[in-house]
Design a protein around this motif. Structure first.
Motif, PDB file in Angstrom:
ATOM      1  N   ILE A  31     -15.247   2.513 -11.292  1.00  0.00           N
ATOM      2  CA  ILE A  31     -14.669   3.355 -10.242  1.00  0.00           C
ATOM      3  C   ILE A  31     -13.380   3.986 -10.746  1.00  0.00           C
ATOM      4  N   ARG A  32     -12.565   3.227 -11.447  1.00  0.00           N
ATOM      5  CA  ARG A  32     -11.298   3.733 -11.970  1.00  0.00           C
ATOM      6  C   ARG A  32     -11.533   4.880 -12.955  1.00  0.00           C
ATOM      7  N   ALA A  60     -10.859 -10.925  -3.818  1.00  0.00           N
ATOM      8  CA  ALA A  60     -11.445  -9.978  -4.778  1.00  0.00           C
ATOM      9  C   ALA A  60     -11.684  -8.623  -4.117  1.00  0.00           C
ATOM     10  N   ILE A  61     -12.191  -8.626  -2.889  1.00  0.00           N
ATOM     11  CA  ILE A  61     -12.398  -7.370  -2.171  1.00  0.00           C
ATOM     12  C   ILE A  61     -11.051  -6.732  -1.845  1.00  0.00           C
ATOM     13  N   GLY A  62     -10.070  -7.546  -1.480  1.00  0.00           N
ATOM     14  CA  GLY A  62      -8.726  -7.034  -1.204  1.00  0.00           C
ATOM     15  C   GLY A  62      -8.131  -6.339  -2.409  1.00  0.00           C
ATOM     16  N   GLU A  63      -8.339  -6.908  -3.600  1.00  0.00           N
ATOM     17  CA  GLU A  63      -7.857  -6.279  -4.830  1.00  0.00           C
ATOM     18  C   GLU A  63      -8.523  -4.918  -5.042  1.00  0.00           C
ATOM     19  N   LEU A  64      -9.823  -4.867  -4.803  1.00  0.00           N
ATOM     20  CA  LEU A  64     -10.554  -3.605  -4.918  1.00  0.00           C
ATOM     21  C   LEU A  64      -9.985  -2.568  -3.942  1.00  0.00           C
ATOM     22  N   CYS A  65      -9.767  -2.977  -2.708  1.00  0.00           N
ATOM     23  CA  CYS A  65      -9.215  -2.072  -1.693  1.00  0.00           C
ATOM     24  C   CYS A  65      -7.801  -1.631  -2.056  1.00  0.00           C
ATOM     25  N   ARG A  67      -6.388  -1.427  -5.086  1.00  0.00           N
ATOM     26  CA  ARG A  67      -6.375  -0.544  -6.258  1.00  0.00           C
ATOM     27  C   ARG A  67      -6.758   0.889  -5.922  1.00  0.00           C
ATOM     28  N   PHE A  68      -7.642   1.057  -4.948  1.00  0.00           N
ATOM     29  CA  PHE A  68      -8.157   2.386  -4.651  1.00  0.00           C
ATOM     30  C   PHE A  68      -7.800   2.884  -3.249  1.00  0.00           C
TER      31      PHE A  68
END
Length: 99
Positions: A31-32, A60-65, A67-68
């Motif tokens: 994604i990045r 883990a989902i929080g980190e994804l959210c 970052r983006f």
């Protein structure tokens, strides 16, 4: 005329918690590397976003959210509503797993 490019990501996360953590970690880099800042991410995360359930996966989902800059659109529009996308056969256990 201005053309806007949107990166559409549809996921189906595994049910197993350990596999979920690896899955969310692995999708961050692709994604990045996308060429756009406009990301629409949806699908079946197979995990609730509350602290009482699956804390490591939620992180883990929080980190994804984070970052983006992703948000749960339904929760943003309905901050206090209780709705569920899954319930066990007896209806005693309910979760909102899809967002």
């Amino acid at each position: 005329m201005k053309i806007i490019c949107v990166y559409l990501v549809n996921i189906y996360a595994p049910n197993d918690q350990n596999q979920q953590i690896n899955f969310f970690d692995k999708i961050i880099d692709p994604i990045r590397r996308s060429s756009t800042n406009n990301i629409l991410l949806g699908g079946d995360f197979n995990c609730p976003l509350t602290e009482v359930d699956k804390k490591r996966t939620i992180q883990a989902i929080g980190e994804l959210c984070n970052r983006f800059d992703l948000v749960d659109v339904w929760r943003t529009q309905h901050p206090n509503k209780k709705r569920y996308s899954w319930a066990n056969d007896l209806g005693k256990i309910k979760c909102r797993l899809d967002f």
